[in-house]
Design an enzyme around this catalytic site. Sequence first.
Site, PDB file in Angstrom:
ATOM      1  N   THR A  74       0.830  -1.206   0.000  1.00  0.00           N
ATOM      2  CA  THR A  74       0.000   0.000   0.000  1.00  0.00           C
ATOM      3  C   THR A  74       0.867   1.260   0.000  1.00  0.00           C
ATOM      4  O   THR A  74       0.735   2.129  -0.876  1.00  0.00           O
ATOM      5  CB  THR A  74      -0.925   0.005   1.247  1.00  0.00           C
ATOM      6  OG1 THR A  74      -1.686  -1.200   1.243  1.00  0.00           O
ATOM      7  CG2 THR A  74      -1.851   1.196   1.250  1.00  0.00           C
ATOM      8  N   LYS A 101       1.994   4.796  18.477  1.00  0.00           N
ATOM      9  CA  LYS A 101       2.085   6.177  17.981  1.00  0.00           C
ATOM     10  C   LYS A 101       2.166   7.168  19.151  1.00  0.00           C
ATOM     11  O   LYS A 101       2.954   8.119  19.094  1.00  0.00           O
ATOM     12  CB  LYS A 101       0.883   6.480  17.086  1.00  0.00           C
ATOM     13  CG  LYS A 101       0.921   5.690  15.785  1.00  0.00           C
ATOM     14  CD  LYS A 101      -0.421   5.764  15.067  1.00  0.00           C
ATOM     15  CE  LYS A 101      -0.390   4.991  13.754  1.00  0.00           C
ATOM     16  NZ  LYS A 101      -1.731   4.822  13.179  1.00  0.00           N
ATOM     17  N   LYS A 129       5.894   2.112  12.553  1.00  0.00           N
ATOM     18  CA  LYS A 129       5.752   2.529  13.962  1.00  0.00           C
ATOM     19  C   LYS A 129       6.079   1.405  14.926  1.00  0.00           C
ATOM     20  O   LYS A 129       6.562   1.656  16.029  1.00  0.00           O
ATOM     21  CB  LYS A 129       4.345   3.075  14.212  1.00  0.00           C
ATOM     22  CG  LYS A 129       3.293   2.007  14.280  1.00  0.00           C
ATOM     23  CD  LYS A 129       2.073   2.318  13.524  1.00  0.00           C
ATOM     24  CE  LYS A 129       2.065   1.799  12.138  1.00  0.00           C
ATOM     25  NZ  LYS A 129       0.905   1.972  11.355  1.00  0.00           N
ATOM     26  N   VAL A 179       3.646   7.930  12.256  1.00  0.00           N
ATOM     27  CA  VAL A 179       2.580   8.395  13.148  1.00  0.00           C
ATOM     28  C   VAL A 179       1.581   9.233  12.352  1.00  0.00           C
ATOM     29  O   VAL A 179       1.955  10.218  11.706  1.00  0.00           O
ATOM     30  CB  VAL A 179       3.141   9.237  14.319  1.00  0.00           C
ATOM     31  CG1 VAL A 179       2.008   9.807  15.179  1.00  0.00           C
ATOM     32  CG2 VAL A 179       4.084   8.406  15.179  1.00  0.00           C
TER      33      VAL A 179
HETATM   34  P1  NAP Z   1       1.765  -3.984   2.855  1.00  0.00           P
HETATM   35  O1  NAP Z   1       0.723  -3.475   1.932  1.00  0.00           O
HETATM   36  O2  NAP Z   1       1.546  -5.293   3.533  1.00  0.00           O
HETATM   37  O3  NAP Z   1       3.119  -4.089   2.002  1.00  0.00           O
HETATM   38  C1  NAP Z   1       4.298  -4.664   2.483  1.00  0.00           C
HETATM   39  C2  NAP Z   1       5.314  -4.787   1.340  1.00  0.00           C
HETATM   40  O4  NAP Z   1       6.549  -5.185   1.889  1.00  0.00           O
HETATM   41  C3  NAP Z   1       4.946  -5.803   0.259  1.00  0.00           C
HETATM   42  O5  NAP Z   1       5.295  -5.307  -0.996  1.00  0.00           O
HETATM   43  C4  NAP Z   1       5.837  -7.012   0.595  1.00  0.00           C
HETATM   44  O6  NAP Z   1       6.261  -7.733  -0.551  1.00  0.00           O
HETATM   45  C5  NAP Z   1       7.044  -6.335   1.210  1.00  0.00           C
HETATM   46  N1  NAP Z   1       7.687  -7.182   2.211  1.00  0.00           N
HETATM   47  C6  NAP Z   1       7.218  -7.547   3.418  1.00  0.00           C
HETATM   48  N2  NAP Z   1       8.113  -8.323   4.057  1.00  0.00           N
HETATM   49  C7  NAP Z   1       9.163  -8.449   3.238  1.00  0.00           C
HETATM   50  C8  NAP Z   1      10.403  -9.127   3.314  1.00  0.00           C
HETATM   51  N3  NAP Z   1      10.733  -9.860   4.388  1.00  0.00           N
HETATM   52  N4  NAP Z   1      11.253  -9.021   2.288  1.00  0.00           N
HETATM   53  C9  NAP Z   1      10.939  -8.307   1.188  1.00  0.00           C
HETATM   54  N5  NAP Z   1       9.785  -7.621   1.047  1.00  0.00           N
HETATM   55  C10 NAP Z   1       8.907  -7.706   2.056  1.00  0.00           C
HETATM   56  O7  NAP Z   1       2.074  -2.937   4.006  1.00  0.00           O
HETATM   57  P2  NAP Z   1       1.726  -1.357   4.014  1.00  0.00           P
HETATM   58  O8  NAP Z   1       0.306  -1.149   4.397  1.00  0.00           O
HETATM   59  O9  NAP Z   1       2.245  -0.725   2.792  1.00  0.00           O
HETATM   60  O10 NAP Z   1       2.568  -0.880   5.296  1.00  0.00           O
HETATM   61  C11 NAP Z   1       3.961  -0.721   5.237  1.00  0.00           C
HETATM   62  C12 NAP Z   1       4.435   0.000   6.487  1.00  0.00           C
HETATM   63  O11 NAP Z   1       3.838   1.290   6.551  1.00  0.00           O
HETATM   64  C13 NAP Z   1       4.088  -0.684   7.804  1.00  0.00           C
HETATM   65  O12 NAP Z   1       5.122  -0.474   8.723  1.00  0.00           O
HETATM   66  C14 NAP Z   1       2.825   0.060   8.252  1.00  0.00           C
HETATM   67  O13 NAP Z   1       2.632   0.031   9.656  1.00  0.00           O
HETATM   68  C15 NAP Z   1       3.169   1.455   7.788  1.00  0.00           C
HETATM   69  N6  NAP Z   1       2.015   2.342   7.587  1.00  0.00           N
HETATM   70  C16 NAP Z   1       0.981   1.928   6.815  1.00  0.00           C
HETATM   71  C17 NAP Z   1      -0.081   2.798   6.596  1.00  0.00           C
HETATM   72  C18 NAP Z   1      -1.268   2.406   5.742  1.00  0.00           C
HETATM   73  O14 NAP Z   1      -2.214   3.198   5.645  1.00  0.00           O
HETATM   74  N7  NAP Z   1      -1.266   1.230   5.110  1.00  0.00           N
HETATM   75  C19 NAP Z   1      -0.060   4.071   7.158  1.00  0.00           C
HETATM   76  C20 NAP Z   1       1.057   4.457   7.932  1.00  0.00           C
HETATM   77  C21 NAP Z   1       2.080   3.586   8.132  1.00  0.00           C
HETATM   78  P3  NAP Z   1       5.338  -8.889  -1.202  1.00  0.00           P
HETATM   79  O15 NAP Z   1       4.088  -8.187  -1.629  1.00  0.00           O
HETATM   80  O16 NAP Z   1       6.141  -9.396  -2.359  1.00  0.00           O
HETATM   81  O17 NAP Z   1       5.093  -9.886  -0.130  1.00  0.00           O
HETATM   82  N1  HSE Z   2      -3.642   0.936  10.538  1.00  0.00           N
HETATM   83  C1  HSE Z   2      -3.264   2.282  10.766  1.00  0.00           C
HETATM   84  C2  HSE Z   2      -4.497   3.104  11.064  1.00  0.00           C
HETATM   85  C3  HSE Z   2      -2.542   2.825   9.561  1.00  0.00           C
HETATM   86  O1  HSE Z   2      -5.614   2.595  10.900  1.00  0.00           O
HETATM   87  O2  HSE Z   2      -4.363   4.259  11.487  1.00  0.00           O
HETATM   88  C4  HSE Z   2      -1.760   4.064   9.868  1.00  0.00           C
HETATM   89  O3  HSE Z   2      -0.719   3.804  10.747  1.00  0.00           O
END
Ligand code: NAP
Ligand code: HSE
Length: 431
Positions: free
Chosen positions: A17, A209, A109, A136
């Site tokens: 994402t 956070k 986080k 955060v």
């Molecule tokens: P996600 O959609 O699950 O994506 C994770 C990505 O990382 C995938 O492309 C995955 O590859 C890759 N990956 C995971 N483990 C790996 C490994 N061991 N080696 C190589 N690649 C790996 O996660 P996300 O929602 O983008 O979140 C990413 C981070 O941002 C997290 O720390 C989350 O807490 C933070 N965050 C997310 C949001 C949100 O709104 N989603 C907001 C703020 C912060 P594959 O697809 O090939 O498995």
């Molecule tokens: N899962 C988190 C939320 C994404 O709902 O706020 C942002 O860290």
Amino acid sequence: MTQDSKQINIALLGLGTVGEGIYKVLQKQAPMMMQKLNTNINISKILVRTPAKHVSKVSDPSVLTDNYDEILNDPSIRIVVEVMGGIEPAFTYIRKAFEAGKSVVTANKDLIAAHGSELIETAETNGCELRYEASVAGGIPIINPLLNSLAANEITEITGIVNGTTNFILTKMTKEGMDYEPALAEAMRLGYAEPDPTNDVEGFDAARKIAIMAQIAFHTKVTLSNVYTEGITKVTSRDISYAAALGWVIKLLGVARNTEDGVEVRVHPTLIPEDHPLASVTDSYNAIFVHGDAVGDVMFYGRGAGQLPTASSAVSDIFTIARHQASHASSVARDSVFRSLPVKTIDDTVSSYYIRMIVEDRPGVLASVAGVFGNNSVSIQQIIQKSKINDADSELVIITSPIHERHIKAATDVFKTSPAIREIASIIRVL
Ligand code: NAP
Ligand code: HSE
């Protein structure tokens, strides 16, 4: 690129994402970045687990790799952007990046709350930068304001809605009468929730956070174990209806206070007046109040989750590091912790409480409930009694005056031994 313009190569760890959002924003903003920095920010490698799955997301699939060494051993890569999530291997990869002289941007986080100080120290030792604005409140700038813009202040309070998923669920339950499960499914479909939403709904995401913000704001170590944490899974539509009747809404708040007798950091469902500014923060939006001794109250509001808002924060961190690198400015990571303040337990915090009880419907029970509160120094502000919720029982809702939590616990311990008290159905703190 012009003849004198520069290029900074970066690598993404993750193309989910947030990673895809960063890719899109950097593609879209490339001409503007060039004008602002005179530097082209080029994504030269992207680490994923399964490259084949991601081919359609990128214009040049040769950037995809499943081998971190290709990034680590490439001296042209100056910035590593970790958006994989989880503790390992992210922790090891980031440490190795610093040891190889690469600066790091992360949205993680979990990792910053658990190992932030250690990572900052490794970055500093290696003359690198660590930036984590996206960790955060998604798109809301709050880490950099706490570290820089508000540095002139003694910050005494941070109160915020810092989890988009739970705010979305509570909004759906409150405004549309939706049940919890479909509201959670919708939050997951929209990409707000973590892959395992337990961390969102049980309050652990918000706890991380608020711990990160409290540590920066109060300059004292705040670990996850210091944060009293309660999620939204026990919030019922009945409590939401009572709250509405009383002119309140229920929000999952993160609260951090630096008081005379110590720091308190907590996350729990909270009743807030419906005319409070945080009450109008709905859906996946987040908002954070900060009180500083010079600035007074400031509020930060915006999208707390989702692809492009989170990418906005991460790309701004990439941009800041790129600017430092392009101008050869020295801007290594620095820890903001320089003192050790006591951290209070939840028993030593003060709130008003909303307590919903199911009690035997017979003369004298209400008087004995009031007596138990009185004997434990709890003053009652308001009582609502609904007679006969079944053949034998009635429901009481009691609002207390502000009191230390240990007195509420002492009173409820007595109720647990009383046959006339069938159930303490809910206890919710009032802001
Ligand atoms: P996600 O959609 O699950 O994506 C994770 C990505 O990382 C995938 O492309 C995955 O590859 C890759 N990956 C995971 N483990 C790996 C490994 N061991 N080696 C190589 N690649 C790996 O996660 P996300 O929602 O983008 O979140 C990413 C981070 O941002 C997290 O720390 C989350 O807490 C933070 N965050 C997310 C949001 C949100 O709104 N989603 C907001 C703020 C912060 P594959 O697809 O090939 O498995
Ligand atoms: N899962 C988190 C939320 C994404 O709902 O706020 C942002 O860290």
